[in-house]
Write a protein that holds these residues in place. Sequence first.
Motif, PDB file in Angstrom:
ATOM      1  N   ASP A 102       9.041 -24.679   4.826  1.00  0.00           N
ATOM      2  CA  ASP A 102       8.167 -23.925   5.711  1.00  0.00           C
ATOM      3  C   ASP A 102       9.026 -22.832   6.338  1.00  0.00           C
ATOM      4  OD1 ASP A 102       5.978 -23.091   7.101  1.00  0.00           O
ATOM      5  OD2 ASP A 102       6.105 -24.635   8.648  1.00  0.00           O
ATOM      6  N   ALA A 103       8.431 -21.688   6.581  1.00  0.00           N
ATOM      7  CA  ALA A 103       9.239 -20.576   7.098  1.00  0.00           C
ATOM      8  C   ALA A 103       8.354 -19.573   7.802  1.00  0.00           C
ATOM      9  CB  ALA A 103       9.989 -19.901   5.949  1.00  0.00           C
ATOM     10  N   THR A 104       8.992 -18.758   8.640  1.00  0.00           N
ATOM     11  CA  THR A 104       8.317 -17.662   9.328  1.00  0.00           C
ATOM     12  C   THR A 104       9.239 -16.444   9.305  1.00  0.00           C
ATOM     13  OG1 THR A 104       7.119 -19.156  10.804  1.00  0.00           O
ATOM     14  CG2 THR A 104       7.313 -16.866  11.494  1.00  0.00           C
ATOM     15  N   ILE A 105       8.699 -15.293   8.943  1.00  0.00           N
ATOM     16  CA  ILE A 105       9.434 -14.036   8.972  1.00  0.00           C
ATOM     17  C   ILE A 105       8.733 -13.102   9.938  1.00  0.00           C
ATOM     18  CG2 ILE A 105      10.221 -12.043   7.633  1.00  0.00           C
ATOM     19  CD1 ILE A 105      11.615 -14.583   6.819  1.00  0.00           C
ATOM     20  N   GLU A 106       9.453 -12.635  10.936  1.00  0.00           N
ATOM     21  CA  GLU A 106       8.871 -11.715  11.911  1.00  0.00           C
ATOM     22  C   GLU A 106       8.530 -10.379  11.242  1.00  0.00           C
ATOM     23  OE1 GLU A 106       8.077 -12.455  15.066  1.00  0.00           O
ATOM     24  OE2 GLU A 106       8.683 -14.510  14.549  1.00  0.00           O
ATOM     25  N   PRO A 107       7.581  -9.616  11.819  1.00  0.00           N
ATOM     26  CA  PRO A 107       7.118  -8.365  11.193  1.00  0.00           C
ATOM     27  C   PRO A 107       8.246  -7.402  10.853  1.00  0.00           C
ATOM     28  CG  PRO A 107       5.675  -8.964  13.004  1.00  0.00           C
ATOM     29  CD  PRO A 107       6.839  -9.911  13.059  1.00  0.00           C
ATOM     30  N   ILE A 108       8.145  -6.815   9.669  1.00  0.00           N
ATOM     31  CA  ILE A 108       9.075  -5.796   9.192  1.00  0.00           C
ATOM     32  C   ILE A 108       8.307  -4.483   9.090  1.00  0.00           C
ATOM     33  CG2 ILE A 108      10.616  -5.101   7.312  1.00  0.00           C
ATOM     34  CD1 ILE A 108      10.704  -8.104   6.495  1.00  0.00           C
ATOM     35  N   LEU A 109       8.752  -3.447   9.773  1.00  0.00           N
ATOM     36  CA  LEU A 109       8.070  -2.152   9.750  1.00  0.00           C
ATOM     37  C   LEU A 109       8.241  -1.510   8.379  1.00  0.00           C
ATOM     38  CD1 LEU A 109       6.491  -0.090  11.481  1.00  0.00           C
ATOM     39  CD2 LEU A 109       8.706   0.984  11.992  1.00  0.00           C
ATOM     40  N   LEU A 110       7.127  -1.047   7.798  1.00  0.00           N
ATOM     41  CA  LEU A 110       7.130  -0.436   6.471  1.00  0.00           C
ATOM     42  C   LEU A 110       7.160   1.083   6.580  1.00  0.00           C
ATOM     43  CD1 LEU A 110       4.529  -2.819   4.782  1.00  0.00           C
ATOM     44  CD2 LEU A 110       7.033  -2.974   4.781  1.00  0.00           C
ATOM     45  N   ASP A 111       7.425   1.754   5.453  1.00  0.00           N
ATOM     46  CA  ASP A 111       7.641   3.206   5.487  1.00  0.00           C
ATOM     47  C   ASP A 111       6.390   3.998   5.120  1.00  0.00           C
ATOM     48  OD1 ASP A 111       7.555   2.589   2.802  1.00  0.00           O
ATOM     49  OD2 ASP A 111       9.371   3.703   2.262  1.00  0.00           O
ATOM     50  N   TRP A 112       5.223   3.457   5.420  1.00  0.00           N
ATOM     51  CA  TRP A 112       3.992   4.224   5.288  1.00  0.00           C
ATOM     52  C   TRP A 112       2.988   3.705   6.309  1.00  0.00           C
ATOM     53  CZ3 TRP A 112       4.868  -0.007   2.252  1.00  0.00           C
ATOM     54  CH2 TRP A 112       3.826  -0.891   2.020  1.00  0.00           C
ATOM     55  N   ASN A 113       1.993   4.520   6.606  1.00  0.00           N
ATOM     56  CA  ASN A 113       0.988   4.164   7.594  1.00  0.00           C
ATOM     57  C   ASN A 113      -0.314   3.740   6.933  1.00  0.00           C
ATOM     58  OD1 ASN A 113       2.680   4.735   9.798  1.00  0.00           O
ATOM     59  ND2 ASN A 113       2.119   6.912   9.745  1.00  0.00           N
ATOM     60  N   CYS A 114      -1.146   3.065   7.690  1.00  0.00           N
ATOM     61  CA  CYS A 114      -2.434   2.580   7.211  1.00  0.00           C
ATOM     62  C   CYS A 114      -3.302   3.752   6.757  1.00  0.00           C
ATOM     63  CB  CYS A 114      -3.129   1.798   8.317  1.00  0.00           C
ATOM     64  SG  CYS A 114      -4.793   1.222   7.905  1.00  0.00           S
ATOM     65  N   GLY A 119      -2.448   3.501  11.524  1.00  0.00           N
ATOM     66  CA  GLY A 119      -1.570   2.602  12.260  1.00  0.00           C
ATOM     67  C   GLY A 119      -0.339   2.200  11.464  1.00  0.00           C
ATOM     68  N   ALA A 120       0.601   1.557  12.139  1.00  0.00           N
ATOM     69  CA  ALA A 120       1.850   1.137  11.509  1.00  0.00           C
ATOM     70  C   ALA A 120       1.603  -0.048  10.577  1.00  0.00           C
ATOM     71  CB  ALA A 120       2.872   0.761  12.567  1.00  0.00           C
ATOM     72  N   MET A 121       2.134   0.034   9.371  1.00  0.00           N
ATOM     73  CA  MET A 121       2.039  -1.052   8.403  1.00  0.00           C
ATOM     74  C   MET A 121       3.280  -1.940   8.515  1.00  0.00           C
ATOM     75  SD  MET A 121      -0.819  -0.821   6.685  1.00  0.00           S
ATOM     76  CE  MET A 121      -0.478  -1.835   5.230  1.00  0.00           C
ATOM     77  N   THR A 122       3.073  -3.244   8.462  1.00  0.00           N
ATOM     78  CA  THR A 122       4.185  -4.189   8.530  1.00  0.00           C
ATOM     79  C   THR A 122       4.022  -5.269   7.466  1.00  0.00           C
ATOM     80  OG1 THR A 122       3.065  -5.612  10.145  1.00  0.00           O
ATOM     81  CG2 THR A 122       4.505  -3.866  11.008  1.00  0.00           C
ATOM     82  N   ALA A 123       5.134  -5.928   7.165  1.00  0.00           N
ATOM     83  CA  ALA A 123       5.140  -7.110   6.296  1.00  0.00           C
ATOM     84  C   ALA A 123       5.686  -8.274   7.118  1.00  0.00           C
ATOM     85  CB  ALA A 123       6.005  -6.874   5.070  1.00  0.00           C
TER      86      ALA A 123
END
Length: 299
Positions: A102-114, A119-123
């Motif tokens: 089980d794991a959790t990864i906090e949001p990573i800011l991506l290099d393009w917008n919605c 808005g800001a896209m994240t993974a």
Amino acid sequence: MIDESSIEDSAVTVERRSPEDVFSLLANDVRIEILHALGETPDTSLSFSELQARVDVADSGNFNYHLEKLCGSFIRKDDDYELTHAGEQIIGAMLAGTYTADATIEPILLDWNCLLCGGAMTAEYFGERAHISCQTCGKGAVFPFPPGCLTQFDRSELPAAFARWLRQLVKRTIAGFCHVCAGRVDGALARLPGGTEANPKPSQAAFECQRCGGGMRFSGATLATFHPQVESFFFEHDLHLLAGHASRAWSRLDRFDSETLETDPPRLEMTFAHGGETLTAEIMPDATIRTVQRYATDS
């Protein structure tokens, strides 16, 4: 000589055991060790003595008892021993962390917008699912990703890894197979709720599994990007579909649009334009692409 008519008329016969019987075979540490031992070299079969040495069980009788329990379900016995397809799947799931991590990864800011709201896209990752989405409107893609795979990539590499994994899930679905149970999947364009007669919302490609009832839904644009001519268009314009979610490539287009050609039954046309060229793809009611046209854009 083979009678071809008898082959064509013969029914497919599949012998099944209950899941309870099969998975109860795994409720023993020695049997799990045996499967792991065969999984260390999946392309090589092992003799009884080689396999016993790897598992390190001194009592041959006890070892043989557990080994025979696995034969026919997870292990194939010829002169030597090797994993069956089911055995490979079990080992693969264990290594991928499907049952154990089980794991959790906090949001990573991506290099393009919605593309919908800017808005800001994240993974990010939680609940055994990858989320590539907009932090403002919440739209995006949510899909299963094996937790054990997270440690195979640096944090900065995860967005592209998520995107590549999603792409193979979609590719398998379009090919007609459920990504959960490998059952047959059939596709259809499905109208989204909330549109109006004057401005109907674009349809989604909906794929449903005949076996488990699961499936996937994704946009017509996503479906179109798997057509060879569309893939070539993106590749030749240096718009890399594997560098991130497909919306990353769409955001770099000069024009990106969809049009509902008909609503009953639904037909959809996707338009991609870049670098002086335009490409259109017509998507049919059964979520297949009938025609793709590529031409110079009028200046």
